[in-house]
Design a protein around this motif. Structure first.
Motif, PDB file in Angstrom:
ATOM      1  N   HIS A 318       0.961  -0.720   0.114  1.00 16.09           N
ATOM      2  CA  HIS A 318      -0.278  -0.350   0.297  1.00 16.09           C
ATOM      3  C   HIS A 318       0.748   1.101   0.547  1.00 16.09           C
ATOM      4  O   HIS A 318       1.800   1.334   0.282  1.00 16.09           O
ATOM      5  CB  HIS A 318      -1.129   0.004   0.907  1.00 16.09           C
ATOM      6  CG  HIS A 318      -0.266   0.521   2.412  1.00 16.09           C
ATOM      7  ND1 HIS A 318       0.653  -0.766   3.352  1.00 16.09           N
ATOM      8  CD2 HIS A 318       0.064   2.026   3.160  1.00 16.09           C
ATOM      9  CE1 HIS A 318       0.885   0.280   4.373  1.00 16.09           C
ATOM     10  NE2 HIS A 318       0.687   1.147   4.330  1.00 16.09           N
ATOM     11  N   VAL A 319       0.181   2.125  -0.297  1.00 17.75           N
ATOM     12  CA  VAL A 319       0.766   3.530  -0.431  1.00 17.75           C
ATOM     13  C   VAL A 319      -0.146   4.352  -0.123  1.00 17.75           C
ATOM     14  O   VAL A 319      -1.894   4.467  -0.646  1.00 17.75           O
ATOM     15  CB  VAL A 319       1.355   4.492  -1.448  1.00 17.75           C
ATOM     16  CG1 VAL A 319       0.697   4.093  -3.129  1.00 17.75           C
ATOM     17  CG2 VAL A 319       1.973   5.685  -1.389  1.00 17.75           C
ATOM     18  N   THR A 320       0.008   5.281   0.902  1.00 16.84           N
ATOM     19  CA  THR A 320      -1.732   6.072   1.147  1.00 16.84           C
ATOM     20  C   THR A 320      -1.203   7.614   1.685  1.00 16.84           C
ATOM     21  O   THR A 320      -0.841   7.771   1.768  1.00 16.84           O
ATOM     22  CB  THR A 320      -2.152   5.767   3.227  1.00 16.84           C
ATOM     23  OG1 THR A 320      -2.133   4.291   3.095  1.00 16.84           O
ATOM     24  CG2 THR A 320      -3.595   6.150   3.283  1.00 16.84           C
ATOM     25  N   PHE A 337      -2.628   1.533  -7.791  1.00 15.44           N
ATOM     26  CA  PHE A 337      -1.668   0.885  -8.656  1.00 15.44           C
ATOM     27  C   PHE A 337      -2.232   0.732 -10.226  1.00 15.44           C
ATOM     28  O   PHE A 337      -1.287   0.239 -10.954  1.00 15.44           O
ATOM     29  CB  PHE A 337      -1.124  -0.027  -8.427  1.00 15.44           C
ATOM     30  CG  PHE A 337      -0.524   0.547  -6.620  1.00 15.44           C
ATOM     31  CD1 PHE A 337       0.627   1.018  -6.815  1.00 15.44           C
ATOM     32  CD2 PHE A 337      -1.149   0.425  -5.147  1.00 15.44           C
ATOM     33  CE1 PHE A 337       2.016   1.904  -5.908  1.00 15.44           C
ATOM     34  CE2 PHE A 337      -0.482   1.036  -4.522  1.00 15.44           C
ATOM     35  CZ  PHE A 337       0.429   1.185  -4.452  1.00 15.44           C
ATOM     36  N   GLY A 338      -3.002  -0.380  -9.998  1.00 14.33           N
ATOM     37  CA  GLY A 338      -3.777  -0.507 -11.493  1.00 14.33           C
ATOM     38  C   GLY A 338      -3.232  -1.938 -11.743  1.00 14.33           C
ATOM     39  O   GLY A 338      -3.005  -2.661 -10.598  1.00 14.33           O
ATOM     40  N   ASP A 371      -2.845  15.815  -5.792  1.00 14.19           N
ATOM     41  CA  ASP A 371      -3.743  15.807  -5.012  1.00 14.19           C
ATOM     42  C   ASP A 371      -4.530  14.466  -6.038  1.00 14.19           C
ATOM     43  O   ASP A 371      -5.877  13.911  -5.577  1.00 14.19           O
ATOM     44  CB  ASP A 371      -4.683  16.940  -5.817  1.00 14.19           C
ATOM     45  CG  ASP A 371      -3.683  18.245  -4.910  1.00 14.19           C
ATOM     46  OD1 ASP A 371      -3.720  18.367  -3.663  1.00 14.19           O
ATOM     47  OD2 ASP A 371      -3.823  19.330  -5.614  1.00 14.19           O
ATOM     48  N   SER A 372      -3.747  13.646  -6.021  1.00 12.89           N
ATOM     49  CA  SER A 372      -4.525  12.449  -6.874  1.00 12.89           C
ATOM     50  C   SER A 372      -3.808  11.277  -6.340  1.00 12.89           C
ATOM     51  O   SER A 372      -2.165  11.087  -5.697  1.00 12.89           O
ATOM     52  CB  SER A 372      -3.888  12.072  -8.151  1.00 12.89           C
ATOM     53  OG  SER A 372      -4.363  11.020  -8.852  1.00 12.89           O
ATOM     54  N   ASN A 373      -4.726  10.011  -6.198  1.00 13.36           N
ATOM     55  CA  ASN A 373      -3.823   9.175  -4.997  1.00 13.36           C
ATOM     56  C   ASN A 373      -4.425   7.902  -6.671  1.00 13.36           C
ATOM     57  O   ASN A 373      -3.449   6.822  -6.416  1.00 13.36           O
ATOM     58  CB  ASN A 373      -5.130   8.301  -4.464  1.00 13.36           C
ATOM     59  CG  ASN A 373      -6.147   8.406  -4.926  1.00 13.36           C
ATOM     60  OD1 ASN A 373      -7.273   8.552  -5.998  1.00 13.36           O
ATOM     61  ND2 ASN A 373      -7.395   7.231  -4.545  1.00 13.36           N
ATOM     62  N   GLN A 374      -4.473   8.628  -8.232  1.00 15.98           N
ATOM     63  CA  GLN A 374      -4.079   7.626  -9.023  1.00 15.98           C
ATOM     64  C   GLN A 374      -2.699   7.325  -9.729  1.00 15.98           C
ATOM     65  O   GLN A 374      -2.055   8.728 -10.319  1.00 15.98           O
ATOM     66  CB  GLN A 374      -4.658   7.915 -10.148  1.00 15.98           C
ATOM     67  CG  GLN A 374      -4.949   6.684 -11.350  1.00 15.98           C
ATOM     68  CD  GLN A 374      -5.913   5.248 -11.438  1.00 15.98           C
ATOM     69  OE1 GLN A 374      -6.899   4.860 -10.418  1.00 15.98           O
ATOM     70  NE2 GLN A 374      -4.794   4.308 -11.528  1.00 15.98           N
TER      71      GLN A 374
END
Length: 846
Positions: A318-320, A337-338, A371-374
């Motif tokens: 994970h990365v949070t 992560f896809g 500002d994205s978690n993608q």
């Protein structure tokens, strides 16, 4: 006491001592002192002869094979100064109990009475050098501070290494393993976290000598628990402590905020159900927000340098991305992560615009917009065996390190590598990267790389790297010192043997054996090293090259200790099968023939010592047994009294009349792992199971003697040894994989040549400090006042420095007059830094 030495009593719960006074009318469970020639009842169950099945125990007076003096004349003793007493004639019996097991020791004829309190030694230890680096289980633990020094940690010590001066400084404010590290934006303040340690309040005064914070503000109930220390890298003193008693199993990651000037501190700590994330106002010791981060292992946490309300954590799978809301709550978004989801996210870094970069165990580098978690841009297969370290340089370029031991510099578009370097062999994978950037130039900056093999490498990108610091990466077992040079050898349980140069603080050679090495010793001429393994095999190595010359096996179990006789003609090897194997040595240590086997111990042999005449041995075992052996006759010496005046060439056995005072009250038999007497027989060092090195006067023959305690190791200290000239003490830290080199300072201490003439900031001692230490140690009042005056005259006055001498006398006279008017004790005059000519002259004389 009328010249009598009392017997020590026990309640069988541990080591117990009686006060030194005549004993009478004691209980039936104790041992009674009745007179000068009275002997206590012999415990036949511990007799080697009975254990080996002998039907009768022959009287020593009728036994023609009994031990005799080396010259076969029973009118003389082993010591040329004392008459031969013969077995059973000594009544100076001292007995101690460990876990109900009696250990009987005999005082020498000139041993005198046992003193109730023995003073601490005049000399002391200062940590001079730490070998190794913790890269096995920690990440992001290699940083640069404003002074240009590189900060890292191993065991319970934070090391500040100067690349220009090649010196170390040490922060000693931790009591157990350091697990994480970060640098404040000011480049001076450092934060480091530790796990909890042992509570032994007797150690607090010794910690207070190293860091004043322990002496005043410290929470006395939580001083040993897991916590985070914030300290000043200039003074090496603690500023404040966060979370003592609140961080459960200890912090795993720490990070200062950057955008607000470092006002906040993020701490991720383990508890029973996972990992908690807390934000602190560290100056006020106030918690701002907290949340449960994950139930999986968490490796890293870091504030976004562009926004102090955003931070990132990473770990297993994970990365949070966290955001601090105005209401004091932490909101979270898990990284997406896809198809590239890794097993571990190994490292995180930030680009200049606030974008997040991650390196994972699949060898990929991923970039997340601020500002994205993608996951957006990616570098697939950047490294084989995973991306384990990232570093963004000031010019915006990215540097990465991986399990393939490569360091890669990428272009600004992250499309292709610009330069590649590879680490030397046997150093391990890349763990952390630190670029020494000064000013605006970064192209030719030196790079420090920490590795999973607990090594530090230095170099420039695109060029070869060289080893700066090497270390063991598995549990350390033994240290042995050269008989005439400042070199020593260490071994670990993964087959590695390393020879070190104590003066240069460097590795001479490193070799790997087929089996784990468990013991070692230098031949008296210093050209060979005998090494014992865990499978019963032993080897002889060339001390110059590390090449194996001889391979032998006569034991079936591991060889716990081995030692050459002082004349180099015999080798004794103590085995886990309770036997001691004796070999005849010839051809300058290159030929060996088995002489015999000494049987009698009821447990594995732990320590060995030869006498100066190379005839007798003393040995200890795992069941707290002390036995003596006549190697000429290959038999056990059944009466310890016949060995009371034998002079031992070394003192490494942890039991005996000269060392029993180092055992604390109620100690377990395994609390002290090793000991060593200095070569001048004035100091005794011991290592214990609490991560401490202890220093006593020698002989240490007072119950519960007062000693000096030196922290730093975070694991059981497996071994201690003095260098041949007693200028340094070496200690090995077991599971912390650290080798500590302690400088012996104080009156009579020998100064290593490499330390002479160095400033106090590099080698740790200057000419001025050295001379003033001598002045400090000269007696001021009492019996040796005349000798003290003579020493001062010699040190402070010389024909070649009359001008300096006059100025010094004038300054000291005025000082003494002011002290006399205040009725204070005499103060030894100090030299000042501007007395350079006098300092040089005095230093040359010494």
């Amino acid at each position: 006491m009328d010249g009598k030495i009392p017997v020590m009593l026990s309640n069988c719960a541990g080591v117990q001592y009686c006060r030194p006074a005549r004993i009478a009318n004691v209980g039936c469970g104790d041992i009674q002192w009745k007179g000068e020639r009275e002997r206590s009842r012999q415990r036949t169950r511990t007799s080697p002869a009975r254990r080996l099945g002998s039907k009768s125990h022959r009287s020593p007076s009728k036994d023609r094979a009994r031990s005799a003096p080396p010259n076969a004349d029973r009118s003389r003793s082993c010591s040329p100064e004392r008459p031969w007493k013969g077995p059973g004639m000594s009544s100076r019996v001292v007995r101690m109990y460990i876990r109900g097991r009696p250990i009987t020791m005999i005082a020498p004829m000139d041993g005198g009475e046992i003193k109730e309190n023995q003073s601490t030694p005049k000399r002391r230890l200062e940590l001079d050098w730490v070998y190794g680096y913790n890269g096995r289980s920690c990440r992001a633990n290699l940083r640069q501070i404003a002074s240009g020094e590189v900060v890292y940690f191993i065991a319970a010590v934070a090391v500040l290494y100067s690349p220009t001066e090649k010196t170390q400084r040490h922060y000693m404010g931790h009591t157990d393993d350091i697990t994480c590290l970060d640098i404040h934006p000011d480049g001076v303040t450092v934060v480091s976290g530790q796990v909890g340690g042992h509570r032994r309040d007797m150690e607090l005064p010794h910690y207070a000598k190293l860091d004043p914070y322990f002496n005043t503000q410290y929470d006395r109930d939580n001083w040993y628990k897991s916590r985070v220390c914030i300290w000043d890298s200039r003074t090496l003193h603690t500023i404040t402590v966060i979370g003592a008693g609140q961080l459960a199993f200890g912090p795993r990651a720490v990070s200062f905020s950057i955008a607000d000037g470092g006002a906040q501190l993020a701490i991720a700590n383990e508890n029973g159900s996972g990992t908690m994330l807390r934000l602190w106002d560290w100056k006020k010791k106030h918690t701002i927000a907290e949340a449960k981060a994950t139930t999986d292992p968490l490796f890293l946490t870091a504030f976004n340098p562009k926004d102090n309300t955003q931070l990132v954590t990473a770990g297993k799978g994970h990365v949070t991305f966290w955001t601090l809301k105005k209401n004091g709550l932490l909101s979270r978004k898990n990284g997406i992560f896809g198809k590239l989801k890794p097993k571990y996210v190994e490292y995180i870094a930030f680009l200049e615009n606030g974008d997040v970069i991650t390196g994972d165990s699949k060898g990929n580098i991923l970039i997340f917009k601020k500002d994205s978690n993608q996951a957006g841009r990616t570098i697939i297969g950047a490294h084989k065996e995973g991306v384990t370290a990232l570093y963004v340089r000031r010019d915006g370029t990215l540097m990465s390190g991986g399990g393939d031991k490569k360091i890669v510099l990428w272009d600004l578009d992250l499309q292709k590598p610009l330069k590649i370097s590879k680490l030397p062999k046997k150093t391990g994978k890349v763990r952390s990267i630190c670029v020494l950037e000064s000013g605006s130039g970064t192209a030719d900056s030196n790079i420090f790389v920490g590795t999973t093999g607990n090594c530090l490498c230095e170099g420039k990108i695109g060029e070869d790297f060289r080893l700066t610091t090497q270390g063991h990466h598995s549990e350390l077992l033994i240290v042995a010192t050269h008989p005439s040079q400042p070199v020593f050898v260490t071994t670990d349980d993964v087959n590695c043997v390393i020879l070190w140069n104590a003066s240069l603080r460097q590795v001479v050679w490193r070799t790997t054996l087929k089996y784990p090495a468990h013991s070692a010793d230098f031949h008296p001429h210093g050209q060979l090293i005998a090494v014992g393994s865990t499978c019963g095999r032993w080897f002889v190595l060339d001390a110059t090259t590390g090449d194996v010359i001889i391979k032998r096996k006569h034991a079936s179990e591991q060889l716990d200790c081995l030692k050459y006789s002082p004349n180099g003609e015999l080798l004794a090897i103590g085995s886990h099968d309770n036997c001691i194997y004796v070999y005849t040595v010839s051809d300058n240590g290159r030929a060996y023939q088995k002489r015999g086997t000494l049987r009698g111990h009821s447990s594995y042999v732990t320590h060995l010592d030869w006498d100066v005449g190379s005839r007798f041995l003393q040995s200890t075992s795992g069941d707290y047994e002390l036995l003596y052996w006549d190697v000429t006759a290959l038999r056990h010496v059944s009466h310890a009294s016949s060995m009371s005046d034998v002079t031992w060439a070394t003192q490494t056995c942890v039991f005996g009349y000269s060392v029993f005072g180092m055992w604390p009250e109620d100690a377990d038999g395994t609390d002290i792992n090793a000991c060593a007497a200095s070569n001048d027989r004035t100091m005794l060092a011991s290592s214990d199971d609490f991560g401490k090195v202890n220093l006593y006067r020698y002989p240490c023959s007072s119950p519960m003697s007062t000693g000096q305690i030196y922290p730093g190791h975070s694991s059981h200290v497996t071994c201690v040894r003095f260098l041949y000239d007693d200028s340094y003490l070496l200690s090995t830290g077991g599971a912390d994989c650290a080798v500590f080199q302690w400088r012996v300072v104080g009156k009579g201490a020998k100064l290593d040549k490499s330390a002479r003439g160095q400033s106090s900031t590099d080698k740790g001692i200057s000419k001025l400090t050295f001379i003033n230490d001598l002045l400090d140690d000269t007696p001021r009042n009492g019996e040796n006042q005349e000798e003290a005056s003579s020493v001062r005259e010699t040190l402070l006055h010389s024909p070649d420095n009359e001008k300096n001498s006059a100025r010094t006398r004038q300054r000291n006279n005025s000082t003494n007059e002011s002290h006399a008017s205040a009725r204070e004790p005499e103060v030894t005059p100090k030299l000042l830094a501007n007395d350079q000519a006098l300092i040089d002259y005095i230093f040359a004389m010494n």
